[in-house]
Design an enzyme around this catalytic site. Structure first.
Site, PDB file in Angstrom:
ATOM      1  N   LYS A 158      -7.371   0.638  57.741  1.00 19.70           N
ATOM      2  CA  LYS A 158      -7.556   1.943  57.077  1.00 19.70           C
ATOM      3  C   LYS A 158      -7.227   1.799  55.598  1.00 19.70           C
ATOM      4  CE  LYS A 158      -4.602   5.584  57.701  1.00 19.70           C
ATOM      5  NZ  LYS A 158      -4.132   5.889  56.332  1.00 19.70           N
ATOM      6  N   GLU A 189      -6.606  14.352  55.496  1.00 19.72           N
ATOM      7  CA  GLU A 189      -5.195  14.781  55.540  1.00 19.72           C
ATOM      8  C   GLU A 189      -4.986  15.995  54.643  1.00 19.72           C
ATOM      9  OE1 GLU A 189      -2.216  11.715  55.207  1.00 19.72           O
ATOM     10  OE2 GLU A 189      -0.599  13.173  54.952  1.00 19.72           O
TER      11      GLU A 189
HETATM   12  O1  KIV Z   1       0.677   6.367  57.713  1.00 16.00           O
HETATM   13  C1  KIV Z   1       0.290   7.221  58.512  1.00 16.00           C
HETATM   14  O2  KIV Z   1       0.947   7.546  59.511  1.00 16.00           O
HETATM   15  C2  KIV Z   1      -0.986   7.849  58.241  1.00 16.00           C
HETATM   16  C3  KIV Z   1      -1.391   9.014  59.102  1.00 16.00           C
HETATM   17  C4  KIV Z   1      -0.575  10.180  58.803  1.00 16.00           C
HETATM   18  C5  KIV Z   1      -2.835   9.286  59.017  1.00 16.00           C
HETATM   19  O3  KIV Z   1      -1.676   7.445  57.356  1.00 16.00           O
END
Ligand code: KIV
Length: 276
Positions: free
Chosen positions: A115, A181
């Site tokens: 991600k 988010e």
């Molecule tokens: O780091 C994390 O937990 C996240 C989520 C909140 C999407 O990026």
């Protein structure tokens, strides 16, 4: 999700069929095993590791070594659920660095995808990773690695349009899903309708194609900070303290360990004195 189904195929099919996707952020082997037994679809090794696991103030305080260390542990525990590694701040500022670090998540830790939080070059960097065969999830709206203020994003027309543009660009780059988010539910609904890939919301309302929460938040294990979007499905903090107190009480009273938790040595009777 079936055993060998690719994460991108799963997300595309879920969106097509209108089935909501669930993702949970987790950071260790024991929690990954529990998630794997549940019906949650996928696990994110989030950089929220910084706050939840390490007691730091910000996600910017973790780097690749911590993320890989925890991603490895999660991958050992998650046999069914695919695992997404969250690339930490500074690990994807150029496409060369991004490729090197994304490969570490996939090859060294065993993750199924990575991600990336939005920055100007994010679509180009994402496209580079995808061309290398790496599945990429984007992250837009509130992006904690670079946010100046932790507030809802996209409340006015111009910032809402900017987030819609980012979603379209990442979708065109080939990302298989996007985390949205802290954006208004109406904006998340518009984006979820506009782009062909799955949106996974956190603080983004009910119209996203899926939802993500941090395991420790939804289980009530982390109580330092509780944003409005967190729903607690259990209060395990209370249960944990109760169990710890019971243990401390029993040790003090000499009740633990009992015979069932203790080992004894069977007295050895010499053969020639044996009556058998
Ligand atoms: O780091 C994390 O937990 C996240 C989520 C909140 C999407 O990026």
């Amino acid at each position: 999700m079936s055993d060998k189904e690719k994460i991108a195929d799963f997300a595309a099919r879920a969106k097509r069929e209108g089935r909501k996707i669930t993702m949970v952020a987790a950071y260790d082997y024991a929690m990954a095993r529990l998630i794997d037994r549940s019906h949650v679809d996928m696990v994110l090794v989030g950089d929220s590791l910084a706050n939840v696991m390490l007691g730091l103030d910000s996600t910017v305080q973790v780097g690749m070594e911590e993320m890989i260390h925890h991603a490895k542990a999660v991958c050992r525990g998650a046999e069914r659920a695919p695992v997404i590694g969250d690339m930490p701040l500074g690990s994807y500022v150029t496409d060369v660095l991004a490729l090197e670090n994304a490969r570490r998540f996939i090859e060294e830790a065993g993750c199924d995808a990575v991600k990336l939080e939005w920055f100007d070059d994010c679509p180009a960097v994402a496209a580079k990773l995808i061309a290398d065969g790496i599945s990429v999830m984007g992250h837009i709206g509130l992006t904690p690695q670079t946010a100046e203020r932790f507030v809802v994003q996209g409340k006015d027309a111009a910032s809402a349009q900017a987030i819609r543009d980012q979603a379209a660009q990442l979708s065109r780059s080939g990302c298989f899903a996007l985390v949205l988010e802290c954006v208004p539910a109406e904006l998340a609904r518009t984006i979820s309708r506009e782009i062909p890939i799955a949106t996974i919301g956190i603080g983004a309302g009910v119209h996203c194609d899926g939802q993500v929460l941090v395991a420790h938040d939804l289980l009530g294990l982390y109580d330092r900070f509780r944003p409005k979007f967190v729903k607690r499905y259990a209060a395990l903090n209370e249960e944990v303290v109760k169990a710890l107190d019971a243990y401390a009480r029993e040790v003090a009273a000499g009740e633990f360990p009992g015979p069932q938790h203790s080992y004894t040595v069977e007295p050895k009777v010499p053969k020639d004195q044996s009556t058998e």
